[in-house]
Design a protein around this motif. Structure first.
Motif, short mmCIF file in Angstrom:
data_model
loop_
_atom_site.label_atom_id
_atom_site.label_comp_id
_atom_site.label_asym_id
_atom_site.label_seq_id
_atom_site.Cartn_x
_atom_site.Cartn_y
_atom_site.Cartn_z
N LYS A 51 0.82 -1.22 0.00
CA LYS A 51 0.00 0.00 0.00
C LYS A 51 0.85 1.27 0.00
CE LYS A 51 -3.90 -2.23 2.39
NZ LYS A 51 -4.85 -2.18 3.52
N VAL A 52 2.11 1.14 -0.44
CA VAL A 52 3.00 2.30 -0.40
C VAL A 52 2.49 3.44 -1.28
CG1 VAL A 52 5.10 1.10 0.33
CG2 VAL A 52 4.49 1.14 -2.10
N GLY A 53 1.86 3.10 -2.41
CA GLY A 53 1.28 4.14 -3.27
C GLY A 53 0.08 4.79 -2.61
N LEU A 54 -0.72 4.00 -1.91
CA LEU A 54 -1.88 4.52 -1.17
C LEU A 54 -1.42 5.48 -0.07
CD1 LEU A 54 -4.87 4.55 -0.31
CD2 LEU A 54 -4.46 2.39 0.89
N LEU A 55 -0.31 5.17 0.59
CA LEU A 55 0.22 6.06 1.63
C LEU A 55 0.59 7.42 1.04
CD1 LEU A 55 2.48 3.49 3.52
CD2 LEU A 55 0.48 4.67 4.47
N VAL A 56 1.12 7.42 -0.17
CA VAL A 56 1.44 8.69 -0.84
C VAL A 56 0.16 9.47 -1.12
CG1 VAL A 56 2.36 9.70 -2.96
CG2 VAL A 56 3.61 7.86 -1.81
N LEU A 57 -0.88 8.78 -1.57
CA LEU A 57 -2.16 9.45 -1.82
C LEU A 57 -2.69 10.10 -0.54
CD1 LEU A 57 -4.69 10.12 -3.50
CD2 LEU A 57 -5.56 7.84 -2.95
#
Length: 397
Positions: A241-247
């Motif tokens: 979920k590293v991309g979700l954390l950026v969002l």
């Protein structure tokens, strides 16, 4: 000189022992004893060699091997070879896309095999997808991952029209690819509506994430944040979920919650470092804009605990929604939408002409009896803000 049969048996033995590099060397050393035509006509050698090339990531050699021996791959074995790509830690979707084109989809089998699987100590039959359904699943995924969005959209629609029954929720994944292809082709309004419908059936974190992304792009940051938080709280490994954390970090920055934004960017970076993944320049650049002291990898466990506590603060209080307990309702199963290895869902007619949605898991006893016309008792789980009411605790009458 070994016979072609002995040659094929030796190759098969090495593959069974997972000595794939040795398979390739053995073939290279012995292939000149036979003509390319002899090798190409031996379906066992062909299957074992392509398997070994996939296992050792010699993707370009696969296509050279096929061209050199003028191979026409057997439809019967094609699905097995295709699945070997998916077993790789990192799937090369460009290769999968090209590999799918080696066979005509119309030549593939539509028959579904049944195998026996064990669940909670009990053996149950499970029906597998046909080779043709597998091909559509892989090809549409490959088209999407290689950014051929119009082709993905067109073929996913064909897939949905090609089968009366789907396996592994493939109908959901085809519908999702249609929606996301629409988004990339410029129709985000339709994409959003279709993804919201899919979420009613498949509440996966990555679909919630996709919905959040579209809301953010449309300027509706409040709804984007709501779905992003639902996604981070949903089941799934945090590392993915590293991309979700950026969002979430971007949305917090827009809310002027700078420290929380910084911590979400930091968690995304540290998780990548822990997994030995590359940290995108965009993440490093975003972190450099803050004046807070950088968080070191040693503080990762503490940061995870802190942010998990923050995310959980958005969950409703742990008081379960009240069910209609005045009495159990009775009705008949009127329609079944899906009945597969994951469970069954559909609609029950009750109280005159009312209709209510139900879903039962594959582990529930009633699953063995689910059929149109079955009389059942159930309770009603009332509707919430984002869910309609549904029937729960089904029992046969």
């Amino acid at each position: 000189m070994a016979s072609l049969y002995d040659f094929s048996q030796a190759i098969s033995k090495l593959n069974k022992e997972k000595k794939f590099a040795e398979t390739l060397k053995y073939f290279k050393d012995g292939k000149n004893e036979f003509t390319p035509e002899q090798i190409g006509l031996n379906k066992y050698i062909v299957y074992e060699m392509i398997s070994a090339l996939i296992e050792t990531n010699h993707y370009d050699v696969i296509f050279n091997f096929i061209e050199q021996h003028k191979l026409v791959l057997e439809p019967k074995n094609f699905s097995y070879l295709l699945k070997k790509f998916k077993d790789k830690p990192s799937v090369n979707w460009t290769v999968v896309n090209k590999f799918c084109d080696l066979v005509s989809v119309d030549s593939l089998d539509t028959e579904c095999r049944t195998i026996e699987v064990e669940r909670k100590g009990e053996k149950k039959p499970m029906e597998l997808a046909s080779s043709k359904e597998d091909w559509f699943a892989f090809k549409t995924k490959a088209l999407f991952e290689t950014q051929h969005y119009q082709e993905c959209f067109d073929l996913s629609k064909v897939a949905l029209e090609s089968f009366e029954k789907f396996h592994y929720s493939n109908d959901v994944w085809f519908a999702r690819r249609i929606a996301l292809s629409k988004k990339h082709l410029g129709n985000s309004a339709d994409a959003l509506n279709e993804l919201l419908l899919i979420l009613r059936r498949k509440k996966e974190w990555f679909i919630q994430n996709e919905v959040a992304q579209i809301y953010k792009e449309n300027g509706d940051n409040e709804k984007a944040f709501k779905f992003a938080i639902s996604a981070i709280n949903n089941f799934g490994d945090l590392e993915y979920k590293v991309g979700l954390l950026v969002l979430i970090a971007e949305l917090l920055a827009l809310k002027d919650e700078k420290e929380l934004s910084f911590k979400h960017y930091s968690l995304s970076k540290l998780l990548r470092l822990q997994e030995e993944w590359n940290v995108p320049n965009s993440v490093s650049s975003a972190l450099s804009q803050f004046t807070f002291e950088q968080i070191t990898i040693e503080k990762l466990p503490d940061l995870k605990r802190e942010l998990k506590k923050y995310w959980s603060s958005f969950n409703p209080q742990q008081t379960a929604p009240k069910q209609n307990t005045t009495q159990r309702q009775t009705g008949k199963i009127d329609r079944i939408l899906h009945n597969d290895e994951k469970g069954a869902d559909g609609f029950i007619k009750f109280d005159g002409n009312k209709s209510i949605y139900f879903r039962v898991n594959a582990t529930e006893e009633i699953i063995k009896k689910i059929a149109v016309g079955l009389e059942v008792e159930f309770k009603v789980l009332p509707a919430t803000e984002d869910k309609k009411e549904k029937a729960v605790q089904l029992k046969t009458k």
